[in-house]
Design an enzyme around this catalytic site. Structure first.
Site, PDB file in Angstrom:
ATOM      1  N   CYS A  98       1.856   0.877   8.087  1.00 35.97           N
ATOM      2  CA  CYS A  98       2.587  -0.242   8.662  1.00 35.97           C
ATOM      3  C   CYS A  98       1.623  -1.161   9.406  1.00 35.97           C
ATOM      4  O   CYS A  98       0.519  -0.750   9.773  1.00 35.97           O
ATOM      5  CB  CYS A  98       3.679   0.256   9.616  1.00 35.97           C
ATOM      6  SG  CYS A  98       3.057   1.272  10.965  1.00 35.97           S
ATOM      7  N   PRO A  99       2.002  -2.414   9.652  1.00 35.15           N
ATOM      8  CA  PRO A  99       1.137  -3.308  10.434  1.00 35.15           C
ATOM      9  C   PRO A  99       1.165  -2.937  11.912  1.00 35.15           C
ATOM     10  O   PRO A  99       2.086  -2.244  12.383  1.00 35.15           O
ATOM     11  CB  PRO A  99       1.766  -4.689  10.198  1.00 35.15           C
ATOM     12  CG  PRO A  99       3.204  -4.396   9.916  1.00 35.15           C
ATOM     13  CD  PRO A  99       3.229  -3.088   9.173  1.00 35.15           C
ATOM     14  N   GLU A 148     -13.369  -0.517  17.477  1.00 37.69           N
ATOM     15  CA  GLU A 148     -14.313  -0.401  16.371  1.00 37.69           C
ATOM     16  C   GLU A 148     -15.481  -1.357  16.582  1.00 37.69           C
ATOM     17  O   GLU A 148     -15.266  -2.495  16.987  1.00 37.69           O
ATOM     18  CB  GLU A 148     -13.609  -0.701  15.037  1.00 37.69           C
ATOM     19  CG  GLU A 148     -12.511   0.291  14.698  1.00 37.69           C
ATOM     20  CD  GLU A 148     -11.720  -0.088  13.458  1.00 37.69           C
ATOM     21  OE1 GLU A 148     -11.000   0.772  12.937  1.00 37.69           O
ATOM     22  OE2 GLU A 148     -11.810  -1.260  13.021  1.00 37.69           O
ATOM     23  N   ILE A 205       0.830  -1.201   0.000  1.00 35.34           N
ATOM     24  CA  ILE A 205       0.000   0.000   0.000  1.00 35.34           C
ATOM     25  C   ILE A 205       0.864   1.250   0.000  1.00 35.34           C
ATOM     26  O   ILE A 205       0.632   2.192  -0.764  1.00 35.34           O
ATOM     27  CB  ILE A 205      -0.951  -0.006   1.209  1.00 35.34           C
ATOM     28  CG1 ILE A 205      -1.949  -1.161   1.097  1.00 35.34           C
ATOM     29  CG2 ILE A 205      -1.691   1.329   1.319  1.00 35.34           C
ATOM     30  CD1 ILE A 205      -2.777  -1.392   2.340  1.00 35.34           C
ATOM     31  N   HIS A 225     -13.786   2.808   8.693  1.00 43.01           N
ATOM     32  CA  HIS A 225     -13.033   1.618   8.273  1.00 43.01           C
ATOM     33  C   HIS A 225     -13.534   1.101   6.918  1.00 43.01           C
ATOM     34  O   HIS A 225     -13.887  -0.065   6.753  1.00 43.01           O
ATOM     35  CB  HIS A 225     -13.118   0.509   9.330  1.00 43.01           C
ATOM     36  CG  HIS A 225     -11.957  -0.448   9.257  1.00 43.01           C
ATOM     37  ND1 HIS A 225     -11.358  -0.991  10.364  1.00 43.01           N
ATOM     38  CD2 HIS A 225     -11.266  -0.963   8.196  1.00 43.01           C
ATOM     39  CE1 HIS A 225     -10.370  -1.792  10.013  1.00 43.01           C
ATOM     40  NE2 HIS A 225     -10.303  -1.782   8.691  1.00 43.01           N
ATOM     41  N   ASP A 251      -9.295   6.464   9.165  1.00 46.41           N
ATOM     42  CA  ASP A 251     -10.273   5.465   8.737  1.00 46.41           C
ATOM     43  C   ASP A 251     -10.387   4.337   9.751  1.00 46.41           C
ATOM     44  O   ASP A 251     -11.261   3.482   9.613  1.00 46.41           O
ATOM     45  CB  ASP A 251      -9.865   4.904   7.363  1.00 46.41           C
ATOM     46  CG  ASP A 251     -10.887   3.928   6.797  1.00 46.41           C
ATOM     47  OD1 ASP A 251     -12.056   4.339   6.643  1.00 46.41           O
ATOM     48  OD2 ASP A 251     -10.529   2.765   6.534  1.00 46.41           O
ATOM     49  N   ARG A 286      -4.028   0.722  11.029  1.00 45.52           N
ATOM     50  CA  ARG A 286      -4.660   0.135  12.213  1.00 45.52           C
ATOM     51  C   ARG A 286      -4.738   1.209  13.303  1.00 45.52           C
ATOM     52  O   ARG A 286      -3.782   1.956  13.528  1.00 45.52           O
ATOM     53  CB  ARG A 286      -3.882  -1.078  12.723  1.00 45.52           C
ATOM     54  CG  ARG A 286      -3.994  -2.321  11.857  1.00 45.52           C
ATOM     55  CD  ARG A 286      -5.411  -2.893  11.907  1.00 45.52           C
ATOM     56  NE  ARG A 286      -5.546  -4.138  11.152  1.00 45.52           N
ATOM     57  CZ  ARG A 286      -5.932  -4.198   9.886  1.00 45.52           C
ATOM     58  NH1 ARG A 286      -6.196  -3.066   9.229  1.00 45.52           N
ATOM     59  NH2 ARG A 286      -6.061  -5.357   9.268  1.00 45.52           N
TER      60      ARG A 286
END
Length: 315
Positions: free
Chosen positions: A202-203, A260, A152, A279, A255, A231
Site C-alpha cells: 500500500c502507499p 534511507e 503490484i 531498496h 527492502d 514504504r
C-alpha cells in the site's frame, strides 16, 4: 536532471536530444534551487521540489519525476504557479512482485543460510547427500495476506495463486477486487490473524503510516513472516524490532526503511531474524530502462503541448 537513483548503466542520450541537459548526482536540499537556476524543466527522483524552490526558479515550467510517488513535490504550489508535474505510473510492478517472492522463497527455502553453510565447507563434512537441520516449508497451502492490492499487489496475488497459496487481501476499496476470483477481501484483523505471510503493498499516507505497530503485530501468528517492499514508514520499526526479538512473529524481510540509507540508529539493524535488501526491489535493468523511457516520453509530450501522466494536488 538528478540521476543518483537511476544508476550509471542507462544512456541519457534520448533525453539530451530534447535540449541542453545538465546532470547532477545526489542533490542536497540546500542546493536544489541553485542547481535548477534558470532551467525550464527539472527531472528528479527524491529531490524535494518545494514552493520555495519553485518560486526561486521563475523559468521552471515542468517537473518530471523518475518514479510513481510524488510526495516530494509541493503539488499545490505547482498548480498555483502553473508548473506541470508528471510521474511514471506502474513501471516497476513486475520487478517488485518478483522481489517480494524472492524474499519469501529465501525465507521458506533457507537459501541464504544453506549457501553460507556450503561456502564455509559445511557440506563437505557430511556423510549423506542432503543436509538437514534448517527448517524448510512448502508455500503450497500457506496463506498470504496482502495489505493493499493495487498493481503490484495483484501481481503478487497471481504468483501466490500459482504456488497454490490462499490469498487474503485488506484493501481500503474492496470493490476493486470483486472481479479477482482467487483473492478474498477481509478486514485487517482477520488478515493478520490468519496469514502465514503478511506482505505490504500500500502507499504511505495518513491512513497507513505506522499501520504495522505493537498492536497490529500482536495479532499475527508467532510463525508469521512480515515482508515490506512498499514504504518503510508503514512500519513502526522499534515495535517490529521488539516483536522479532521477543518472538511475537518469526521473521521479517524488508527492502525499505523509514530512514534511507540505513542509519547506525535504525532500530531493526540488530533485530533477530530479519533480512534486508537496500531498496532495490524496483531496480532491475529492464525496469530502470522502462522508467527512463517513460520519463523521456513524458517530457516529449509536454514539449509538444500534450502532457501525459500529470499529477495534481487534491483540493
Amino acid at each position: 536532471m538528478d540521476t543518483a537513483a537511476i544508476g550509471g548503466d542507462i544512456s541519457l542520450d534520448a533525453l539530451a536530444e530534447l535540449g541542453e541537459l545538465k546532470v547532477y548526482g545526489k542533490t542536497g536540499r540546500e542546493d536544489t534551487a541553485g542547481l535548477i537556476a534558470d532551467s525550464d524543466a527539472v527531472i528528479c527522483n527524491k529531490t524535494r521540489i518545494t514552493r520555495e524552490v519553485m518560486e526561486s526558479c521563475p523559468n521552471l515550467k515542468y517537473v518530471g519525476l523518475m518514479g510513481t510517488g510524488f510526495d516530494q513535490v509541493e503539488l499545490s504550489a505547482a498548480d498555483e504557479l502553473g508548473i506541470t508535474v508528471c510521474n511514471v505510473p506502474a513501471y516497476s510492478s513486475d520487478a517488485v512482485a518478483q522481489h517480494t517472492f524472492g524474499l519469501i522463497l529465501n525465507y521458506y527455502g533457507r537459501i541464504a543460510e544453506y549457501t553460507a553453510d556450503c561456502a564455509s565447507g559445511g557440506w563437505t563434512k557430511k556423510k549423506y547427500l542432503s543436509v538437514f537441520g534448517r527448517p524448510m516449508h512448502e508455500l503450497s497451502g500457506k496463506t498470504i495476506g496482502l495489505i493493499g492490492c493495487g498493481g503490484i499487489g495483484k501481481k503478487v496475488a497471481r504468483i501466490a495463486e500459482a504456488f497454490g497459496m490462499k490469498v487474503l487481501v485488506f484493501n481500503r476499496n474492496p470493490e476493486r477486487l470483486k472481479d479477482i476470483s482467487y483473492v478474498t477481501s477481509v478486514p485487517l484483523e482477520h488478515l493478520l490473524n490468519e496469514s502465514d505471510i503478511v506482505s505490504i503493498h500500500c502507499p504511505l499516507n495518513e491512513h497507513t503510516r505506522e499501520l504495522i505497530n505493537r498492536h497490529t503485530l500482536s495479532m499475527m501468528k508467532p510463525t508469521a513472516l512480515l515482508v515490506n517492499t512498499s514504504r518503510g514508514g508503514i512500519i513502526h520499526e522499534a515495535d517490529l524490532a521488539d516483536a522479532l526479538n521477543e518472538g511475537i512473529i518469526a521473521a521479517a524481510s524488508v527492502d525499505v526503511l523509514t530512514e534511507e540509507p540505513m542509519s547506525d540508529h535504525t532500530p531493526l539493524r540488530t533485530a533477530k531474524n530479519i533480512v534486508f535488501t537496500p531498496h532495490v526491489a524496483w531496480a532491475p535493468l529492464e525496469t530502470r530502462q522502462r522508467l527512463f523511457n517513460t520519463v523521456t516520453e513524458n517530457l516529449k509530450a509536454f514539449l509538444a503541448g500534450k502532457p501525459q501522466n500529470t499529477v495534481h494536488s487534491e483540493r
